[in-house]
Design a protein around this motif. Structure first.
Motif, PDB file in Angstrom:
ATOM      1  N   ASP A 220       0.794  -1.201  -0.042  1.00 24.15           N
ATOM      2  CA  ASP A 220      -0.116  -0.092   0.054  1.00 24.15           C
ATOM      3  C   ASP A 220       0.993   1.225   0.013  1.00 24.15           C
ATOM      4  OD1 ASP A 220      -2.197   1.797   0.100  1.00 24.15           O
ATOM      5  OD2 ASP A 220      -2.915   1.008   2.268  1.00 24.15           O
TER       6      ASP A 220
ATOM      7  N   ALA B  18       0.486   4.028  -1.048  1.00 22.80           N
ATOM      8  CA  ALA B  18      -0.143   5.432  -0.655  1.00 22.80           C
ATOM      9  C   ALA B  18      -0.023   5.483   0.748  1.00 22.80           C
ATOM     10  CB  ALA B  18      -1.555   5.216  -1.325  1.00 22.80           C
ATOM     11  N   GLU B  19      -0.277   4.598   1.344  1.00 21.84           N
ATOM     12  CA  GLU B  19      -0.326   4.864   2.837  1.00 21.84           C
ATOM     13  C   GLU B  19       1.171   5.100   3.449  1.00 21.84           C
ATOM     14  OE1 GLU B  19      -0.796   3.165   7.116  1.00 21.84           O
ATOM     15  OE2 GLU B  19       0.445   2.286   5.791  1.00 21.84           O
TER      16      GLU B  19
ATOM     17  N   ILE C 221       3.469   6.622   1.613  1.00 22.99           N
ATOM     18  CA  ILE C 221       3.879   7.817   1.524  1.00 22.99           C
ATOM     19  C   ILE C 221       3.014   8.940   2.154  1.00 22.99           C
ATOM     20  CG2 ILE C 221       3.771   9.697  -0.751  1.00 22.99           C
ATOM     21  CD1 ILE C 221       4.238   7.386  -2.579  1.00 22.99           C
TER      22      ILE C 221
ATOM     23  N   ARG D  69       2.136   8.729   5.087  1.00 25.99           N
ATOM     24  CA  ARG D  69       2.574   8.579   6.503  1.00 25.99           C
ATOM     25  C   ARG D  69       3.934   9.592   6.683  1.00 25.99           C
ATOM     26  NH1 ARG D  69       3.033   3.080   7.565  1.00 25.99           N
ATOM     27  NH2 ARG D  69       5.280   3.205   6.990  1.00 25.99           N
TER      28      ARG D  69
ATOM     29  N   ARG E  12     -14.319  16.035   7.605  1.00 27.92           N
ATOM     30  CA  ARG E  12     -13.535  15.024   8.721  1.00 27.92           C
ATOM     31  C   ARG E  12     -12.658  16.092   9.364  1.00 27.92           C
ATOM     32  NH1 ARG E  12     -16.143  11.564   6.796  1.00 27.92           N
ATOM     33  NH2 ARG E  12     -16.126  10.881   4.822  1.00 27.92           N
TER      34      ARG E  12
ATOM     35  N   TYR F  80     -10.364  15.766  11.410  1.00 31.08           N
ATOM     36  CA  TYR F  80      -8.696  15.713  11.468  1.00 31.08           C
ATOM     37  C   TYR F  80      -8.244  16.167   9.965  1.00 31.08           C
ATOM     38  CZ  TYR F  80      -8.272  11.364   8.539  1.00 31.08           C
ATOM     39  OH  TYR F  80      -8.133  10.425   7.469  1.00 31.08           O
TER      40      TYR F  80
ATOM     41  N   TRP G 203      -5.480  12.755  16.213  1.00 36.80           N
ATOM     42  CA  TRP G 203      -6.895  12.416  15.740  1.00 36.80           C
ATOM     43  C   TRP G 203      -6.808  11.167  15.098  1.00 36.80           C
ATOM     44  CZ3 TRP G 203     -10.231  16.968  15.888  1.00 36.80           C
ATOM     45  CH2 TRP G 203     -11.913  16.688  15.977  1.00 36.80           C
TER      46      TRP G 203
ATOM     47  N   SER H 165      -4.768   8.619  15.654  1.00 37.31           N
ATOM     48  CA  SER H 165      -4.348   7.523  16.268  1.00 37.31           C
ATOM     49  C   SER H 165      -5.660   6.421  16.594  1.00 37.31           C
ATOM     50  CB  SER H 165      -4.053   7.801  17.934  1.00 37.31           C
ATOM     51  OG  SER H 165      -3.307   8.960  17.784  1.00 37.31           O
ATOM     52  N   ARG H 166      -5.562   5.095  16.670  1.00 35.69           N
ATOM     53  CA  ARG H 166      -6.249   4.279  16.629  1.00 35.69           C
ATOM     54  C   ARG H 166      -6.615   3.677  18.012  1.00 35.69           C
ATOM     55  NH1 ARG H 166      -4.262   1.801  11.559  1.00 35.69           N
ATOM     56  NH2 ARG H 166      -2.707   2.446  12.757  1.00 35.69           N
ATOM     57  N   SER H 167      -5.589   3.052  18.503  1.00 36.12           N
ATOM     58  CA  SER H 167      -5.671   2.580  19.802  1.00 36.12           C
ATOM     59  C   SER H 167      -4.419   2.869  20.676  1.00 36.12           C
ATOM     60  CB  SER H 167      -5.901   0.996  19.647  1.00 36.12           C
ATOM     61  OG  SER H 167      -4.707   0.254  19.390  1.00 36.12           O
ATOM     62  N   ASP H 168      -3.387   3.433  19.964  1.00 34.16           N
ATOM     63  CA  ASP H 168      -2.283   3.805  20.792  1.00 34.16           C
ATOM     64  C   ASP H 168      -1.894   5.433  20.630  1.00 34.16           C
ATOM     65  OD1 ASP H 168       0.378   3.693  21.754  1.00 34.16           O
ATOM     66  OD2 ASP H 168       0.481   1.358  21.741  1.00 34.16           O
ATOM     67  N   VAL H 169      -1.931   5.914  21.324  1.00 37.24           N
ATOM     68  CA  VAL H 169      -1.499   7.431  21.265  1.00 37.24           C
ATOM     69  C   VAL H 169      -0.191   7.960  21.585  1.00 37.24           C
ATOM     70  CG1 VAL H 169      -3.908   8.317  21.813  1.00 37.24           C
ATOM     71  CG2 VAL H 169      -2.376   8.113  23.662  1.00 37.24           C
ATOM     72  N   GLY H 170       0.878   6.633  21.548  1.00 35.57           N
ATOM     73  CA  GLY H 170       2.271   6.936  22.156  1.00 35.57           C
ATOM     74  C   GLY H 170       2.953   7.841  21.059  1.00 35.57           C
TER      75      GLY H 170
ATOM     76  N   LEU I 207       1.744  11.555  21.117  1.00 35.13           N
ATOM     77  CA  LEU I 207       2.144  12.330  22.419  1.00 35.13           C
ATOM     78  C   LEU I 207       3.562  12.461  22.312  1.00 35.13           C
ATOM     79  CD1 LEU I 207       0.128  10.284  25.141  1.00 35.13           C
ATOM     80  CD2 LEU I 207      -0.481  12.412  24.075  1.00 35.13           C
TER      81      LEU I 207
ATOM     82  N   THR J 105       0.619   3.061  26.389  1.00 33.80           N
ATOM     83  CA  THR J 105       0.282   4.103  25.761  1.00 33.80           C
ATOM     84  C   THR J 105      -1.002   3.526  24.954  1.00 33.80           C
ATOM     85  OG1 THR J 105       1.750   4.284  24.105  1.00 33.80           O
ATOM     86  CG2 THR J 105       1.650   5.767  25.501  1.00 33.80           C
TER      87      THR J 105
ATOM     88  N   ILE K 136      -4.834   1.905  24.440  1.00 34.18           N
ATOM     89  CA  ILE K 136      -5.854   2.194  25.173  1.00 34.18           C
ATOM     90  C   ILE K 136      -6.947   1.117  24.930  1.00 34.18           C
ATOM     91  CG2 ILE K 136      -5.823   4.573  25.660  1.00 34.18           C
ATOM     92  CD1 ILE K 136      -7.277   5.238  22.929  1.00 34.18           C
TER      93      ILE K 136
ATOM     94  N   LEU L  24     -14.194   1.058  22.786  1.00 38.05           N
ATOM     95  CA  LEU L  24     -13.046   2.180  22.551  1.00 38.05           C
ATOM     96  C   LEU L  24     -13.833   3.356  21.982  1.00 38.05           C
ATOM     97  CD1 LEU L  24     -10.096   2.208  23.090  1.00 38.05           C
ATOM     98  CD2 LEU L  24      -9.758   1.702  20.704  1.00 38.05           C
TER      99      LEU L  24
ATOM    100  N   LEU M 174      -5.222  -3.750  -2.653  1.00 39.20           N
ATOM    101  CA  LEU M 174      -3.694  -4.040  -2.653  1.00 39.20           C
ATOM    102  C   LEU M 174      -3.484  -5.311  -3.420  1.00 39.20           C
ATOM    103  CD1 LEU M 174      -3.130  -3.164   1.086  1.00 39.20           C
ATOM    104  CD2 LEU M 174      -3.540  -1.749  -0.822  1.00 39.20           C
TER     105      LEU M 174
END
Lengths: 197, 327
Positions: A32, A34-35, A37, A39, A108, A110, A160, A162-167, A170, B191, B193, B264, B292
Motif C-alpha cells: 500500500d 499510498a499509505e 507515502i 505517513r 472530517r 482531522y 486524531w 491514532s486508533r488505539s495507541d496514542v504513544g 504524544l 500508551t 488504550i 473504545l 492491494l
C-alpha cells in the motif's frame, strides 16, 4: 565552512524525499504505497516544522547565529513535505475529484486540521524571501507567528488519527508543548523586564 | 587492506529463517513425543507446528456456484502476510510480520461455552481432523479503506457451533483472542488504550450464515501467525476488524456482547460493521477503497460495494434495520 554546513543540512532535509523516491521507483513501499507515502511525508513535515521551532532556543543556548540562518530552509522543507502529503492525498485517496476533496476537508475534522495547518504555512512560504521580510518589517514577525498554530494543528492532526495507541502522537505533542512553553516563559520574562520597577 | 572474502554466495532465500528453524526444532520435539504412538507417516501432519506454512488438505468444489469465491485477482501471499492489523503485536502494519512469531500457537485449544448444551474445549488437532476444509476466495475490506482478495482455507463457523448444541435462547456469539502479555508486545504498550483481550461478536444468524468462515489456512497452507494463526474468523461482508484473529474462546450468549472497538469508540465502530459505502466512518470515507497491492502508477482505487459485494447473500439478514443507526 558555514556554506558546507548549510549544504549538509539541505541534503539531510532532502534525504527522506530521496529515500521515498528511490523506494517508490524500486516498488519498495509495500503493498500500500499510498499509505506509506502519506505517513512518511506527513511525519517529515511535522518533524521539520518542530525543528524550525527548535531554532530559537538553540540559538539562545548556544549563542550561535548560525542556527537562525537555517530557519528559513527548515521551514520551507516543512512546507515542501506538507505539499507532497496533500498532493498524495488528492491523488491516492481522492483521485483528483474536487467535490470529494471538498467533502473530506469539510467533513472530517482531522483532515480539516491538517489542511488548516497547510493553509497557515502557505503565507509563511510566500513571505519567506528577504525582500518580503524587509518590506513587511514588524508585520513579518507577527505574521510568522502563524507557525505556532500551524504546529499545534499538525500535532492534533496526527493525534486524531491514532486508533488505539496514542504513544507516537504524544511524543510529538510533548515536544511541541516544550517548545511553545519555552516561548511563553520567555515572553513572560520579557514583559516582566519591561515593567516599571 | 586485507583480502575480501569471496566465498560461495548464498541467496537469502536459501537461508532458513529463524522462525522456521525454531519451528523445525519444535516439530522434532513434538515428533519425538508422538511418533511411538503413531502408526504411520500420514498422521505426522497433525503433529506439525502451526506457525504457518504447513500444507493443508482441502476442497474447492462447489464454491463458484454458491458465490463463495471470487475470481478477482488475488492479493499475493507476501502482501497478505506483510501488511496486517494485529494490534497485539503493534499498531504498525509491518509490526505483526516482525513480531508475531513470538506467539506460541502449538499447543492450542479453543474453548466453547455459554448457552450451549455441551460446553467444552477442543484441541486444535481434533478440530482440524474433524471438519472438512474448503478454500474460499473472499474479498477483505478494512475500515481504513484498503482491501485485499484472500484465498482462505477453513470451514463454516456453524458446523463448529452445531457440535456444541446452542440452546434455543442463544442469540449472539462472542469471540476472544489469545492474550499473552509476554508473547504479545503490543499488549505491553503503556500508551495503548485497548482493553485486552481483543473481543468481537456476531448475531447468531450472522454466525450461522454459510459465508461465515473459521479459517485455519491461507493459500493452501496453515495460517502464518500474523494472519491469526492457528484459527481465525472471516466475515467477508463486514469490515476486517470483525474477523477476529487467533481465537481461544467462543461464547454463545443471549445478550449482545461488548466488542473491543465498540468499547473504545462507539461513535466510530458499531457492533455490525457491515461494509457500507453510504455510511462513512467519522475518519475514513467508505465510498472508495484501495485494492492491494496498489502502486504509484496504478493506485487500484475502486468504489466500495454494499456488503462488500455479498449483498445477494446477506442483505436479507438486515431487512428492516436502519443501517445508518446500526452501523
Amino acid at each position: 565552512m558555514a556554506a558546507g554546513l548549510k549544504a549538509g543540512l539541505f541534503l539531510l532535509c532532502l534525504a527522506p524525499f530521496g529515500w521515498l523516491v528511490n523506494a517508490a521507483i524500486g516498488a519498495d513501499l509495500g503493498p500500500d504505497p499510498a499509505e506509506a507515502i502519506m505517513r512518511e511525508t506527513g511525519l517529515w513535515g511535522l518533524r521539520l516544522l518542530l525543528l524550525t521551532l527548535c531554532v530559537s532556543p538553540l540559538r539562545q543556548w548556544s549563542g550561535r547565529q548560525w542556527f537562525m540562518q537555517q530557519r528559513r530552509m527548515l521551514g520551507l522543507f516543512a512546507f515542501f513535505y506538507a505539499c507532497i502529503h496533500l498532493a498524495a492525498f488528492a491523488h491516492f485517496y481522492i483521485g483528483w475529484q474536487g467535490a470529494l476533496l471538498l467533502e473530506e476537508v469539510l467533513e472530517r475534522p482531522y483532515i480539516s486540521l491538517g489542511f488548516a495547518a497547510w493553509l497557515l504555512m502557505l503565507p509563511l512560504t510566500l513571505t519567506s524571501s528577504r525582500r518580503a521580510q524587509r518590506r513587511l518589517r514588524r508585520q513579518w514577525l507577527r505574521l510568522h507567528r502563524l507557525v505556532y498554530p500551524a504546529a499545534i494543528l499538525a500535532c492534533l492532526h496526527l493525534l486524531w488519527q491514532s486508533r488505539s495507541d496514542v504513544g507516537e502522537a504524544l511524543m510529538y505533542i510533548g515536544l511541541c508543548a516544550l517548545l511553545l512553553g519555552w516561548r511563553i516563559r520567555r515572553a513572560g520574562r520579557r514583559q516582566a523586564g519591561r515593567a516599571p520597577l | 587492506m586485507g583480502k575480501r572474502f569471496l566465498g560461495p554466495r548464498i541467496d537469502s532465500s536459501e537461508i532458513t529463517p529463524e522462525d522456521v528453524w525454531l519451528n523445525r526444532r519444535q516439530f522434532m520435539r513434538a515428533g519425538a513425543l508422538t511418533v511411538p504412538a503413531l502408526a504411520g507417516g500420514t498422521m505426522m501432519a497433525s503433529a506439525a507446528p502451526r506457525t504457518g506454512g504447513e500444507p493443508l488438505r482441502f476442497t474447492t468444489a462447489g464454491n463458484g456456484d454458491q458465490g463463495f469465491s471470487t475470481d478477482e485477482a488475488r492479493t499475493p501471499l507476501d502482501d497478505i502476510t506483510a501488511y496486517c492489523n494485529f494490534y497485539e503485536f503493534g499498531t504498525g502494519k509491518e509490526d505483526p510480520a516482525r513480531y508475531a512469531h513470538e506467539m506460541t500457537v502449538d499447543p492450542w485449544s479453543l474453548e466453547v461455552g455459554g448457552a450451549v448444551k455441551k460446553p467444552g474445549k477442543l484441541h486444535l488437532e481434533d478440530l482440524l481432523g474433524s471438519f472438512d476444509l474448503e478454500e474460499r476466495i473472499y474479498r477483505l475490506r478494512c475500515v481504513e479503506a484498503w482491501s485485499m482478495v484472500v484465498p482462505w482455507v477453513g470451514f463454516p463457523l456453524h458446523s463448529l457451533l452445531d457440535r456444541f448444541q446452542p440452546l434455543g435462547s442463544a442469540r449472539y456469539v462472542a469471540f476472544r483472542t489469545l492474550y499473552r502479555r509476554e508473547e504479545m508486545r503490543g499488549t505491553r504498550s503503556f500508551t495503548s488504550i485497548i482493553d485486552w483481550p481483543y473481543r468481537e461478536g456476531l448475531r447468531m444468524d450472522e454466525a450461522a450464515h454459510p459465508l461465515t468462515l473459521l479459517a485455519v489456512g491461507l493459500y493452501g497452507k496453515t495460517l502464518p501467525n500474523q494472519n491469526g494463526a492457528p484459527i481465525r474468523l472471516v466475515v467477508p461482508w463486514k469490515y476486517g476488524f470483525k474477523s477476529i484473529k487467533s481465537i481461544v474462546r467462543i461464547d454463545v450468549l443471549e445478550k449482545q456482547p461488548p466488542t473491543s472497538w465498540q468499547q473504545l469508540a462507539p461513535n466510530e465502530y458499531g457492533f455490525y460493521a457491515n461494509v457500507n459505502p453510504e455510511v462513512d466512518h467519522p475518519r475514513w470515507s467508505q465510498k472508495y477503497e484501495r485494492r492491494l497491492p496498489s502502486s504509484l502508477w496504478q493506485p487500484n482505487r475502486m468504489p466500495t460495494r454494499m456488503f462488500n459485494g455479498y449483498g445477494e447473500q446477506v442483505a436479507e439478514l438486515y431487512s428492516g434495520m436502519d443501517l445508518t443507526k446500526h452501523y
